[in-house]
Scaffold this motif. Structure first.
Motif, PDB file in Angstrom:
ATOM      1  N   LEU A 251       0.847  -1.198   0.000  1.00 15.33           N
ATOM      2  CA  LEU A 251       0.000   0.000   0.000  1.00 15.33           C
ATOM      3  C   LEU A 251       0.881   1.246   0.000  1.00 15.33           C
ATOM      4  CD1 LEU A 251      -2.796  -1.107   2.518  1.00 15.33           C
ATOM      5  CD2 LEU A 251      -2.955  -1.000   0.015  1.00 15.33           C
ATOM      6  N   GLY A 252       0.484   2.221  -0.805  1.00 18.57           N
ATOM      7  CA  GLY A 252       1.284   3.450  -0.910  1.00 18.57           C
ATOM      8  C   GLY A 252       2.385   3.345  -1.945  1.00 18.57           C
ATOM      9  N   GLN A 253       2.531   2.157  -2.581  1.00 21.47           N
ATOM     10  CA  GLN A 253       3.602   1.952  -3.576  1.00 21.47           C
ATOM     11  C   GLN A 253       3.084   2.095  -5.012  1.00 21.47           C
ATOM     12  OE1 GLN A 253       6.752   1.259  -2.269  1.00 21.47           O
ATOM     13  NE2 GLN A 253       5.713   1.498  -0.304  1.00 21.47           N
ATOM     14  N   CYS A 254       1.759   2.285  -5.175  1.00 23.11           N
ATOM     15  CA  CYS A 254       1.188   2.377  -6.536  1.00 23.11           C
ATOM     16  C   CYS A 254       1.514   3.743  -7.156  1.00 23.11           C
ATOM     17  CB  CYS A 254      -0.336   2.206  -6.488  1.00 23.11           C
ATOM     18  SG  CYS A 254      -0.857   0.654  -5.719  1.00 23.11           S
ATOM     19  N   ARG A 255       1.450   3.811  -8.480  1.00 24.14           N
ATOM     20  CA  ARG A 255       1.732   5.076  -9.163  1.00 24.14           C
ATOM     21  C   ARG A 255       0.704   6.149  -8.759  1.00 24.14           C
ATOM     22  NH1 ARG A 255       1.271   6.208 -15.605  1.00 24.14           N
ATOM     23  NH2 ARG A 255       2.668   4.404 -15.798  1.00 24.14           N
ATOM     24  N   PHE A 256      -0.578   5.722  -8.688  1.00 24.61           N
ATOM     25  CA  PHE A 256      -1.633   6.694  -8.360  1.00 24.61           C
ATOM     26  C   PHE A 256      -2.016   6.595  -6.886  1.00 24.61           C
ATOM     27  CE2 PHE A 256      -2.308   5.597 -12.902  1.00 24.61           C
ATOM     28  CZ  PHE A 256      -1.999   6.841 -13.433  1.00 24.61           C
ATOM     29  N   ARG A 257      -2.156   7.765  -6.255  1.00 24.90           N
ATOM     30  CA  ARG A 257      -2.440   7.812  -4.826  1.00 24.90           C
ATOM     31  C   ARG A 257      -3.800   7.174  -4.508  1.00 24.90           C
ATOM     32  NH1 ARG A 257      -4.521  11.274  -1.275  1.00 24.90           N
ATOM     33  NH2 ARG A 257      -5.167  12.689  -2.922  1.00 24.90           N
ATOM     34  N   ASN A 258      -4.768   7.376  -5.410  1.00 23.53           N
ATOM     35  CA  ASN A 258      -6.121   6.830  -5.174  1.00 23.53           C
ATOM     36  C   ASN A 258      -6.356   5.554  -5.986  1.00 23.53           C
ATOM     37  OD1 ASN A 258      -6.115   8.015  -7.652  1.00 23.53           O
ATOM     38  ND2 ASN A 258      -8.121   9.000  -7.465  1.00 23.53           N
ATOM     39  N   CYS A 259      -5.317   4.741  -6.160  1.00 24.69           N
ATOM     40  CA  CYS A 259      -5.388   3.515  -6.969  1.00 24.69           C
ATOM     41  C   CYS A 259      -6.448   2.568  -6.403  1.00 24.69           C
ATOM     42  CB  CYS A 259      -4.013   2.831  -6.957  1.00 24.69           C
ATOM     43  SG  CYS A 259      -3.940   1.394  -8.040  1.00 24.69           S
ATOM     44  N   ARG A 260      -7.263   2.003  -7.290  1.00 25.89           N
ATOM     45  CA  ARG A 260      -8.303   1.052  -6.864  1.00 25.89           C
ATOM     46  C   ARG A 260      -7.816  -0.397  -6.986  1.00 25.89           C
ATOM     47  NH1 ARG A 260     -13.261   2.652  -6.076  1.00 25.89           N
ATOM     48  NH2 ARG A 260     -14.153   0.691  -6.812  1.00 25.89           N
ATOM     49  N   HIS A 261      -6.601  -0.587  -7.484  1.00 23.44           N
ATOM     50  CA  HIS A 261      -5.980  -1.913  -7.620  1.00 23.44           C
ATOM     51  C   HIS A 261      -6.808  -2.819  -8.540  1.00 23.44           C
ATOM     52  CE1 HIS A 261      -4.040  -0.127  -4.220  1.00 23.44           C
ATOM     53  NE2 HIS A 261      -5.034  -0.360  -3.415  1.00 23.44           N
ATOM     54  N   GLU A 262      -7.287  -2.222  -9.642  1.00 22.45           N
ATOM     55  CA  GLU A 262      -8.087  -3.005 -10.597  1.00 22.45           C
ATOM     56  C   GLU A 262      -7.346  -3.154 -11.926  1.00 22.45           C
ATOM     57  OE1 GLU A 262     -12.016  -1.325 -10.760  1.00 22.45           O
ATOM     58  OE2 GLU A 262     -12.427  -1.805  -8.654  1.00 22.45           O
ATOM     59  N   ARG A 263      -7.216  -2.037 -12.653  1.00 21.24           N
ATOM     60  CA  ARG A 263      -6.523  -2.119 -13.960  1.00 21.24           C
ATOM     61  C   ARG A 263      -5.479  -1.015 -14.113  1.00 21.24           C
ATOM     62  NH1 ARG A 263     -11.695  -3.484 -14.832  1.00 21.24           N
ATOM     63  NH2 ARG A 263     -12.330  -1.304 -14.994  1.00 21.24           N
ATOM     64  N   GLU A 264      -5.243  -0.261 -13.062  1.00 23.12           N
ATOM     65  CA  GLU A 264      -4.343   0.898 -13.167  1.00 23.12           C
ATOM     66  C   GLU A 264      -2.902   0.465 -13.492  1.00 23.12           C
ATOM     67  OE1 GLU A 264      -7.621   1.886 -10.222  1.00 23.12           O
ATOM     68  OE2 GLU A 264      -6.335   0.182 -10.682  1.00 23.12           O
ATOM     69  N   PRO A 265      -2.181   1.273 -14.274  1.00 25.51           N
ATOM     70  CA  PRO A 265      -0.767   0.952 -14.555  1.00 25.51           C
ATOM     71  C   PRO A 265       0.085   1.134 -13.285  1.00 25.51           C
ATOM     72  CG  PRO A 265      -1.370   3.089 -15.512  1.00 25.51           C
ATOM     73  CD  PRO A 265      -2.636   2.482 -14.997  1.00 25.51           C
ATOM     74  N   ASP A 266       1.139   0.343 -13.182  1.00 26.80           N
ATOM     75  CA  ASP A 266       2.081   0.428 -12.056  1.00 26.80           C
ATOM     76  C   ASP A 266       1.375   0.293 -10.694  1.00 26.80           C
ATOM     77  OD1 ASP A 266       4.142   0.807 -13.880  1.00 26.80           O
ATOM     78  OD2 ASP A 266       3.910   2.989 -13.843  1.00 26.80           O
ATOM     79  N   ALA A 271       0.882  -6.106  -9.176  1.00 25.97           N
ATOM     80  CA  ALA A 271       2.218  -6.690  -9.381  1.00 25.97           C
ATOM     81  C   ALA A 271       2.461  -7.830  -8.386  1.00 25.97           C
ATOM     82  CB  ALA A 271       3.288  -5.606  -9.222  1.00 25.97           C
ATOM     83  N   ALA A 272       2.032  -7.630  -7.124  1.00 29.41           N
ATOM     84  CA  ALA A 272       2.192  -8.672  -6.098  1.00 29.41           C
ATOM     85  C   ALA A 272       1.321  -9.884  -6.431  1.00 29.41           C
ATOM     86  CB  ALA A 272       1.817  -8.115  -4.725  1.00 29.41           C
ATOM     87  N   LEU A 273       0.133  -9.633  -6.985  1.00 27.83           N
ATOM     88  CA  LEU A 273      -0.774 -10.713  -7.414  1.00 27.83           C
ATOM     89  C   LEU A 273      -0.098 -11.525  -8.521  1.00 27.83           C
ATOM     90  CD1 LEU A 273      -3.778 -11.850  -7.278  1.00 27.83           C
ATOM     91  CD2 LEU A 273      -4.282 -10.261  -9.142  1.00 27.83           C
ATOM     92  N   GLU A 274       0.503 -10.808  -9.462  1.00 25.59           N
ATOM     93  CA  GLU A 274       1.212 -11.428 -10.596  1.00 25.59           C
ATOM     94  C   GLU A 274       2.375 -12.310 -10.100  1.00 25.59           C
ATOM     95  OE1 GLU A 274       1.137 -11.571 -14.805  1.00 25.59           O
ATOM     96  OE2 GLU A 274      -0.154 -10.378 -13.506  1.00 25.59           O
ATOM     97  N   ARG A 275       3.055 -11.868  -9.060  1.00 26.57           N
ATOM     98  CA  ARG A 275       4.200 -12.611  -8.514  1.00 26.57           C
ATOM     99  C   ARG A 275       3.769 -13.762  -7.599  1.00 26.57           C
ATOM    100  NH1 ARG A 275       6.055  -7.240  -7.552  1.00 26.57           N
ATOM    101  NH2 ARG A 275       5.583  -7.458  -5.322  1.00 26.57           N
ATOM    102  N   GLY A 276       2.463 -13.908  -7.372  1.00 24.26           N
ATOM    103  CA  GLY A 276       1.974 -14.994  -6.517  1.00 24.26           C
ATOM    104  C   GLY A 276       2.045 -14.681  -5.033  1.00 24.26           C
ATOM    105  N   GLU A 277       2.223 -13.406  -4.680  1.00 22.93           N
ATOM    106  CA  GLU A 277       2.302 -13.023  -3.270  1.00 22.93           C
ATOM    107  C   GLU A 277       0.926 -12.790  -2.661  1.00 22.93           C
ATOM    108  OE1 GLU A 277       4.940  -9.638  -3.097  1.00 22.93           O
ATOM    109  OE2 GLU A 277       6.477 -10.723  -4.234  1.00 22.93           O
ATOM    110  N   ILE A 278      -0.086 -12.674  -3.526  1.00 23.06           N
ATOM    111  CA  ILE A 278      -1.475 -12.490  -3.062  1.00 23.06           C
ATOM    112  C   ILE A 278      -2.312 -13.597  -3.690  1.00 23.06           C
ATOM    113  CG2 ILE A 278      -3.512 -10.976  -3.225  1.00 23.06           C
ATOM    114  CD1 ILE A 278      -1.578  -8.574  -3.080  1.00 23.06           C
ATOM    115  N   ASP A 279      -3.112 -14.262  -2.865  1.00 22.77           N
ATOM    116  CA  ASP A 279      -3.958 -15.360  -3.348  1.00 22.77           C
ATOM    117  C   ASP A 279      -5.069 -14.804  -4.255  1.00 22.77           C
ATOM    118  OD1 ASP A 279      -4.880 -18.299  -2.890  1.00 22.77           O
ATOM    119  OD2 ASP A 279      -6.688 -17.095  -2.562  1.00 22.77           O
TER     120      ASP A 279
END
Length: 294
Positions: A251-266, A271-279
């Motif tokens: 949290l706080g590491q996304c490019r956008f401050r109000n990121c919804r963690h859906e389709r936003e870039p960066d 990224a953590a989901l992609e790496r398998g760190e989030i189920d």
């Protein structure tokens, strides 16, 4: 002529059914009590001030400040589950099948109230579905959520020490064995619930209301009705994010401050989901929660 001043007494709500409540006074005496208005926001476990209104009856005048309040909500109303609890025990079973999303929602609710939480995997004497249930619980085990396998019909001895000093509430879907657990831990529970049902005229008891049982002076257990849903409409977007411990490092590491963690870039969460760190199932539950409370 001065009106007669009614003496206020303190007690604890030990059963809540509609607008009727069973209040245990400090002396151990039980009274049937009502609230003054039509709207009732009293929960099992609440500490209250009452004034007697007749033989074995009283009126609730005030609710003491709460240490915690566990409740669920949707867009239209909220449903109180229990007050002043210190530990949530999420009851699941090897069969029937359980909803891991309901567990996720209970964990987010526990996090929002800063409550200890533990998953009880009941019916572990049924070997066939045990492996499947354990696999379904693996993401929660990886997060560090304590999971206790047991069989309420055989022995609850491993659970007893974990209740000591807590006011614990049992939550879970119907059919998971919450009442069997309660009866194993509290030998007089069936008699007590029958007595409460008769006193509150609520007929046959299938845990339609929450009930508090004292195990000793410092330890209490609240059995609550079976849940099929656990809405968290009252939580903010930030509150929901904080309820997912695996999100916190990102949290706080996304490019956008109000990121919804859906389709936003960066997006750090994607990224953590992609790496398998989030189920993936936990992430999907997060998106549903976010959409509900938007």
């Amino acid at each position: 002529m001065h009106g007669e001043r009614r003496v206020k007494e303190s007690g604890t709500i030990v059963a809540a059914h509609g607008r009727q409540y069973r209040v245990e006074l400090a002396s151990g005496e039980l009274l049937n009590c009502f609230t003054r208005g039509k709207k009732s926001d009293v929960a099992c476990g609440d500490r209250v001030e009452i004034a007697r209104s007749g033989d074995g009856q009283g009126v609730i005048d005030a609710i003491a400040p709460r240490q915690s309040l566990l409740y669920r909500s949707n867009a239209f109303r909220q449903k109180l589950i229990a007050a002043n609890v210190t530990q949530i025990l999420i009851v699941v079973a090897t069969e029937p099948s359980f909803s891991d999303e309901l567990i996720t929602r209970c964990l987010v609710a526990a996090e929002s109230q800063d409550l200890a939480v533990r998953i009880l995997l009941n019916k572990c004497d049924l070997e066939a579905p045990l492996a499947s249930a354990q696999a379904q619980l693996a993401p929660f085990a990886q997060l560090g959520t304590p999971i206790l396998p047991l069989s309420a019909r055989q022995s609850v001895d491993t659970l007893r020490p974990l209740l000591e000093g807590h006011t614990s509430v049992l939550v879970g879907q119907s059919g998971m064995g919450k009442s069997t657990l309660t009866n194993a831990l509290v030998p007089h529970a069936q008699a007590a619930t029958r007595e409460i049902s008769e006193a509150l005229d609520s007929g046959k008891h299938t845990t339609t209301h929450a009930t508090l049982y004292r195990l000793n002076a410092e330890t209490a257990l609240i059995d609550s009705p079976g849940l099929q849903e656990f809405g968290l409409h009252h939580l903010s977007a930030e509150g929901i994010e904080q309820g997912f411990p695996e999100f916190r490092p990102h949290l706080g590491q996304c490019r956008f401050r109000n990121c919804r963690h859906e389709r936003e870039p960066d997006c750090a969460i994607l990224a953590a989901l992609e790496r398998g760190e989030i189920d993936p199932r936990r992430y999907a539950a997060f998106l549903r929660l976010r959409a509900e409370t938007a």
